[in-house]
Design a protein around this motif. Structure first.
Motif, PDB file in Angstrom:
ATOM      1  N   LEU A 195     -12.250  35.387 -48.190  1.00  0.00           N
ATOM      2  CA  LEU A 195     -11.880  34.136 -48.780  1.00  0.00           C
ATOM      3  C   LEU A 195     -13.667  33.603 -49.227  1.00  0.00           C
ATOM      4  CD1 LEU A 195      -9.006  32.139 -47.354  1.00  0.00           C
ATOM      5  CD2 LEU A 195      -8.813  34.203 -49.055  1.00  0.00           C
ATOM      6  N   LEU A 196     -14.184  33.977 -48.471  1.00  0.00           N
ATOM      7  CA  LEU A 196     -15.705  33.468 -49.018  1.00  0.00           C
ATOM      8  C   LEU A 196     -16.353  33.908 -49.857  1.00  0.00           C
ATOM      9  CD1 LEU A 196     -16.921  33.900 -44.986  1.00  0.00           C
ATOM     10  CD2 LEU A 196     -15.519  31.816 -46.484  1.00  0.00           C
ATOM     11  N   ASP A 197     -16.532  34.748 -50.567  1.00  0.00           N
ATOM     12  CA  ASP A 197     -16.993  35.416 -51.461  1.00  0.00           C
ATOM     13  C   ASP A 197     -16.248  35.700 -52.645  1.00  0.00           C
ATOM     14  OD1 ASP A 197     -18.841  36.582 -53.602  1.00  0.00           O
ATOM     15  OD2 ASP A 197     -20.282  38.051 -52.351  1.00  0.00           O
ATOM     16  N   GLY A 198     -15.731  34.985 -53.346  1.00  0.00           N
ATOM     17  CA  GLY A 198     -14.743  35.518 -54.573  1.00  0.00           C
ATOM     18  C   GLY A 198     -15.511  35.916 -55.841  1.00  0.00           C
ATOM     19  N   ARG A 199     -16.812  35.808 -56.019  1.00  0.00           N
ATOM     20  CA  ARG A 199     -17.274  36.905 -57.656  1.00  0.00           C
ATOM     21  C   ARG A 199     -16.677  38.264 -57.611  1.00  0.00           C
ATOM     22  NH1 ARG A 199     -23.497  37.867 -56.106  1.00  0.00           N
ATOM     23  NH2 ARG A 199     -22.281  38.631 -53.803  1.00  0.00           N
ATOM     24  N   THR A 200     -16.998  38.165 -59.360  1.00  0.00           N
ATOM     25  CA  THR A 200     -16.157  39.435 -59.022  1.00  0.00           C
ATOM     26  C   THR A 200     -17.279  40.120 -59.631  1.00  0.00           C
ATOM     27  OG1 THR A 200     -15.745  37.958 -61.789  1.00  0.00           O
ATOM     28  CG2 THR A 200     -13.768  38.147 -60.380  1.00  0.00           C
ATOM     29  N   ARG A 201     -18.458  39.550 -60.176  1.00  0.00           N
ATOM     30  CA  ARG A 201     -19.629  40.273 -60.842  1.00  0.00           C
ATOM     31  C   ARG A 201     -20.920  40.025 -59.532  1.00  0.00           C
ATOM     32  NH1 ARG A 201     -22.545  37.423 -66.012  1.00  0.00           N
ATOM     33  NH2 ARG A 201     -22.323  35.343 -64.785  1.00  0.00           N
ATOM     34  N   GLY A 202     -21.601  40.426 -59.657  1.00  0.00           N
ATOM     35  CA  GLY A 202     -22.870  40.295 -59.127  1.00  0.00           C
ATOM     36  C   GLY A 202     -24.095  39.175 -59.609  1.00  0.00           C
ATOM     37  N   SER A 203     -25.359  39.005 -58.934  1.00  0.00           N
ATOM     38  CA  SER A 203     -26.203  38.531 -58.992  1.00  0.00           C
ATOM     39  C   SER A 203     -27.426  39.058 -59.095  1.00  0.00           C
ATOM     40  CB  SER A 203     -26.623  37.606 -58.243  1.00  0.00           C
ATOM     41  OG  SER A 203     -27.362  38.106 -57.007  1.00  0.00           O
ATOM     42  N   VAL A 204     -28.354  38.878 -59.975  1.00  0.00           N
ATOM     43  CA  VAL A 204     -29.732  39.337 -60.368  1.00  0.00           C
ATOM     44  C   VAL A 204     -31.062  38.242 -60.310  1.00  0.00           C
ATOM     45  CG1 VAL A 204     -31.483  40.542 -62.232  1.00  0.00           C
ATOM     46  CG2 VAL A 204     -28.543  41.027 -62.461  1.00  0.00           C
ATOM     47  N   THR A 205     -31.336  38.424 -59.327  1.00  0.00           N
ATOM     48  CA  THR A 205     -32.897  37.754 -58.463  1.00  0.00           C
ATOM     49  C   THR A 205     -34.035  38.643 -58.918  1.00  0.00           C
ATOM     50  OG1 THR A 205     -31.487  37.200 -57.115  1.00  0.00           O
ATOM     51  CG2 THR A 205     -33.871  36.117 -56.655  1.00  0.00           C
ATOM     52  N   MET A 206     -34.904  37.519 -59.857  1.00  0.00           N
ATOM     53  CA  MET A 206     -36.016  38.313 -60.742  1.00  0.00           C
ATOM     54  C   MET A 206     -37.065  37.740 -60.216  1.00  0.00           C
ATOM     55  SD  MET A 206     -35.415  38.421 -64.675  1.00  0.00           S
ATOM     56  CE  MET A 206     -33.735  38.473 -64.804  1.00  0.00           C
ATOM     57  N   LEU A 207     -38.140  38.255 -59.678  1.00  0.00           N
ATOM     58  CA  LEU A 207     -39.391  38.279 -58.902  1.00  0.00           C
ATOM     59  C   LEU A 207     -40.262  39.030 -59.860  1.00  0.00           C
ATOM     60  CD1 LEU A 207     -38.941  40.490 -56.102  1.00  0.00           C
ATOM     61  CD2 LEU A 207     -37.983  38.307 -55.933  1.00  0.00           C
ATOM     62  N   ASP A 208     -41.871  38.135 -59.507  1.00  0.00           N
ATOM     63  CA  ASP A 208     -42.909  38.241 -60.872  1.00  0.00           C
ATOM     64  C   ASP A 208     -43.891  38.946 -60.507  1.00  0.00           C
ATOM     65  OD1 ASP A 208     -44.393  36.532 -58.666  1.00  0.00           O
ATOM     66  OD2 ASP A 208     -44.291  35.355 -59.376  1.00  0.00           O
ATOM     67  N   ARG A 209     -44.742  39.165 -60.740  1.00  0.00           N
ATOM     68  CA  ARG A 209     -45.654  40.618 -60.595  1.00  0.00           C
ATOM     69  C   ARG A 209     -46.306  40.158 -59.628  1.00  0.00           C
ATOM     70  NH1 ARG A 209     -51.147  39.600 -64.239  1.00  0.00           N
ATOM     71  NH2 ARG A 209     -51.756  40.992 -63.318  1.00  0.00           N
ATOM     72  N   TYR A 210     -46.618  39.110 -58.496  1.00  0.00           N
ATOM     73  CA  TYR A 210     -46.873  38.817 -57.595  1.00  0.00           C
ATOM     74  C   TYR A 210     -45.493  38.675 -56.200  1.00  0.00           C
ATOM     75  CZ  TYR A 210     -50.596  37.688 -60.049  1.00  0.00           C
ATOM     76  OH  TYR A 210     -51.815  37.375 -60.894  1.00  0.00           O
ATOM     77  N   GLY A 211     -44.723  38.888 -56.661  1.00  0.00           N
ATOM     78  CA  GLY A 211     -43.005  38.758 -55.408  1.00  0.00           C
ATOM     79  C   GLY A 211     -42.342  37.425 -55.379  1.00  0.00           C
ATOM     80  N   GLU A 212     -42.400  36.514 -56.278  1.00  0.00           N
ATOM     81  CA  GLU A 212     -42.594  35.147 -55.958  1.00  0.00           C
ATOM     82  C   GLU A 212     -40.281  34.717 -56.855  1.00  0.00           C
ATOM     83  OE1 GLU A 212     -42.748  32.866 -54.258  1.00  0.00           O
ATOM     84  OE2 GLU A 212     -45.007  34.494 -53.001  1.00  0.00           O
ATOM     85  N   VAL A 213     -39.876  34.561 -56.608  1.00  0.00           N
ATOM     86  CA  VAL A 213     -38.776  34.357 -57.706  1.00  0.00           C
ATOM     87  C   VAL A 213     -39.167  33.461 -59.006  1.00  0.00           C
ATOM     88  CG1 VAL A 213     -36.149  33.645 -57.245  1.00  0.00           C
ATOM     89  CG2 VAL A 213     -37.054  35.194 -55.262  1.00  0.00           C
ATOM     90  N   PHE A 214     -38.707  33.678 -59.455  1.00  0.00           N
ATOM     91  CA  PHE A 214     -38.702  32.853 -60.876  1.00  0.00           C
ATOM     92  C   PHE A 214     -37.646  32.969 -61.554  1.00  0.00           C
ATOM     93  CE2 PHE A 214     -39.860  37.102 -62.815  1.00  0.00           C
ATOM     94  CZ  PHE A 214     -38.885  36.954 -64.055  1.00  0.00           C
ATOM     95  N   ALA A 215     -36.599  33.864 -61.724  1.00  0.00           N
ATOM     96  CA  ALA A 215     -35.230  33.395 -62.351  1.00  0.00           C
ATOM     97  C   ALA A 215     -34.593  34.416 -61.590  1.00  0.00           C
ATOM     98  CB  ALA A 215     -35.573  34.124 -63.847  1.00  0.00           C
TER      99      ALA A 215
END
Length: 740
Positions: free
Chosen positions: A105-125
């Motif tokens: 019951l803990l993860d009820g998403r029907t779609r996944g996520s997208v994590t974006m990293l910049d050219r230096y590997g830092e999360v920005f979006a």
């Protein structure tokens, strides 16, 4: 003593008998009590005023009727209550039997996520449904657990899943505020909210709901029937799981704004830390999102989110979760966003990457994906702040004028995208840098000169700038004019480009062949449909800012085509090997390197003494071209240094003409302001262009004069990449034969 022969009874006995017939205080009188003589003596009944005979008269009659009705209703109510309890019990048992293990019951998403990293590997979006990982009521910070309970259900650990007091209070508030009883405040406990989150056990079915949003909306409808169904489901949850387990489901599944599901994802999203590390102020801000996640998301309005958090802190203090000292400290130190969340950089860029990547791994992914991109947060910030600086200083307040910016490297790696003056944080906004197709005006002219240079012209060849009329089949005579309404006679190609002379550009285009110009532009990456008439040379075709900026990057890199790209590689969370990657955007050669070096030199003169003077960067070589369309509906400046290529567009979304704005005006200023910030701290590098002082004098072929007649090309050196095309269909163009 004489008499009737009967013995007179003692008086004392009579008095005792009468006394016994009277009721004593606190004791019920005995009716029809049998005396010692064995004779029953009826108890005297005193009738009430207005009464008649019988047992109490008329009022007694009605009393008995009411008593009978009451007994009947009580029996009916008891029977109904028994039936309701039985139904609720059966429904509770049914729901209980369908509930899965807690982990499911803990993860009820029907779609996944997208994590974006910049050219230096830092999360920005982030995009999609972000899930930070499973947490429990025991593993999150205690202050976060307390904040949620204090805000959402202060009697959570005392009720059985439903709070009649809370429901009654919510109904009273709704009625007082002029709403229907079930509209607005719901009085739902955390257990009932979990029931909603689980949609009462009904899974998402694409045959029933077209979108997940419709499914979630249906699950949250506040109808009376759904409220009734919530009760046995809530009882089943309470019977199946412990209180902390129910709270665990809530902490993991609830939507927290910004695409984040669960408190762990929200904590990472807004504060850059896990839910176990948040302090009281941060916990209060997270708990405050539960009322309206999108409205109170700190990335949308930090001040409003902080105000809501202060309300939560007060509730925690009133309920004993915070001491006076802790409350004072937390109130004086409101939660702040992490650097990445505060920057909110790259919204337009992230949208572009989501649209350009494969849908099953981006927009419609059911997996959690990590994308490494070409994005540079520093350059993005420079673009946004530079644009704002010029608009604040030079554009009147309230203006609806828009602007867009694209910055990339010479190989097509896009570093920043500004798709409009404001990005609200909502993905899917109209991106003027990518989606808008507008006439490019004179910003298209470098491709006319690129064609000529590749066919053998030189930067110092002459072309005539004089009145010109061309008969266009189906349209009649067409006569281009210069912006200044003047003509300058014979001018070099360099001067013609620097002054952005229209008749000279059209003459040159007609001399080298429109088809050749069109092919060169397309090979450089302008994929939009290009005009077929002579006005092609003046940029009457509609292009996107991304397209034309990428085409200029091809000039900078020495004449090779470029495909702008933002995605470097894509992989699933936890995987080391990428599912796809991009090594670069360079394509095939379009014009010779010598032609490109001459063109870059010519474009530097646009900045030095031509229409692009406002784009100068002191101490740094700059090349570029301005563009202004008919009636000033669009204004452009596209240019580059040795490090980066940048394109700026300005105009109105509804095509309203710009007032007093040309490409050499505000767009050139924006370009200069932005690129000045982009190049801060970077050493000045020379542009890859010719040095005219080192070139030998122009040597004409036998029989040809030093300066050929206006509009006629030279057959000098350079330009070997179009040879096959020339042999097949454009030999006549080289020798000045009128274009077919």
């Amino acid at each position: 003593m004489s008499g009737n022969g009967r013995k007179t009874p003692p008086l004392v006995a009579d008095k005792r008998t009468r006394a016994a017939a009277k009721p004593t205080k606190g004791r019920t009188p005995t009716r029809g009590k049998v005396s010692k003589r064995g004779k029953a003596k009826p108890t005297k009944r005193t009738g009430r005023r207005g009464g008649g005979g019988g047992r109490g008269g008329i009022l007694g009659f009605f009393r008995s009727i009411f008593r009978w009705i009451f007994r009947l209703l009580f029996k009916a109510f008891a029977a109904g209550a028994t039936v309701v309890v039985l139904i609720v019990g059966i429904a509770t048992y049914y729901f209980y039997s369908t509930l899965p293990p807690l982990e499911d019951l803990l993860d009820g998403r029907t779609r996944g996520s997208v994590t974006m990293l910049d050219r230096y590997g830092e999360v920005f979006a982030w995009r999609g449904d972000q899930f930070g990982g499973q947490v429990t009521a025991e593993t999150v910070a205690p202050v976060l657990k307390n904040a949620v309970v204090a805000t959402e259900d202060k009697r959570f650990y005392r009720h059985l899943g439903v709070s009649p007091r809370g429901i009654a209070s919510a109904i009273a508030i709704n009625l007082r505020e002029g709403r229907s009883p079930l509209s607005g405040h719901g009085g739902s406990t955390i257990t009932q909210q979990v029931a909603k989150l689980l949609c009462l056990g009904v899974p998402f079915d694409r045959d029933t709901w077209e979108t997940e949003a419709e499914y979630e909306t249906d699950c949250r409808r506040g109808t009376l029937w759904r409220k009734i169904k919530e009760m046995p489901y809530a009882f089943a949850l309470e019977a199946k799981y412990s209180k902390d387990e129910i709270l665990t489901v809530y902490l993991n599944r609830t939507y927290m704004g910004g695409g984040a599901y669960g408190f762990e994802a929200a904590s990472q999203r807004y504060f850059g830390k896990g839910a176990a590390q948040v302090n009281a102020s941060e916990a209060a801000m997270l708990a405050g999102l539960l009322t309206a996640p999108s409205r109170y998301a700190p990335t949308s309005n930090l001040e409003r989110s902080q105000e809501r958090a202060s309300v939560v802190l007060r509730l925690m203090h009133e309920q004993g979760y915070l001491t006076d000292a802790e409350f004072a400290h937390s109130s004086g130190a409101p939660a702040m966003l992490s650097a990445a969340a505060e920057a909110r950089a790259g919204g337009y860029f992230a949208d572009w990457v989501m649209d350009s990547g494969p849908g099953f791994l981006t927009r419609e992914t059911t997996e959690d994906v990590v994308i490494r991109t070409t994005f540079d947060q520093r350059i993005q910030t420079a673009a946004e702040t530079g644009l704002s600086a010029v608009f604040d200083a030079k554009v009147k307040e309230g203006s609806e004028a828009q602007a867009a910016i694209v910055i990339m490297s010479a190989d097509g790696a896009v570093r920043a995208v500004v798709g409009g003056r404001k990005f609200t944080g909502i993905s899917g906004q109209f991106n003027r840098a990518i989606m808008a197709k507008r006439q490019s005006g004179s910003a298209f002219k470098p491709f006319v000169y690129a064609t000529a240079l590749d066919l053998g012209y030189r930067f110092d060849d002459y072309v005539l700038d004089a009145p010109l009329t061309i008969n266009v089949p189906g349209s009649g005579p067409w006569s281009p004019r210069n912006y200044t309404r003047e003509f300058y006679g014979e001018v070099t190609l360099t001067e013609a480009l620097a002054r952005s002379l229209n008749t000279a550009a059209v003459r040159l285009s007609e001399a080298v062949g429109r088809d050749n110009v069109r092919h060169v532009a397309e090979d450089f990456g302008i994929v939009s449909d290009l005009a077929v008439g002579p006005a092609l040379a003046l940029g009457t075709s509609e292009v996107s800012l991304l397209e034309i900026t990428g085409a200029y990057a091809g000039i900078l890199n020495g004449g090779s085509s470029v495909k702008p790209y933002g995605l470097i590689d894509l992989r699933l969370v936890g995987d080391d090997a990428p599912l796809m990657d991009q090594s670069g955007g360079l394509g095939e050669r379009v014009i010779s390197e010598q032609a490109a070096r001459q063109l870059i030199y010519m474009m530097t003169k646009v900045i030095e003494f031509g229409s692009g003077g406002r784009a100068q960067l002191p101490g740094r070589e700059v090349a570029g071209k301005t563009g202004t369309t008919q009636a000033n509906r669009d204004a452009w400046f596209i240019g580059f240094t040795a490090d980066y290529v940048a394109g700026v567009w300005m105009g109105y979304d509804d095509n309203t003409p710009l007032s007093g704005v040309t490409g050499g005006g505000l767009p050139a200023e924006i370009w200069g302001e932005v690129m000045g910030r982009v190049h801060e701290g970077l050493p000045a590098q020379p542009l890859p262009m010719i040095d005219p002082t080192t070139l030998p004098p122009r040597t004409p072929p036998p029989g040809q004069v030093q300066n050929p007649p206006p509009g006629q090309p030279n057959n000098g050196n350079g330009g070997d990449t179009m040879a096959d095309r020339i042999i097949n269909d454009v030999l006549d163009s080289i020798f000045g034969t009128p274009n077919r």
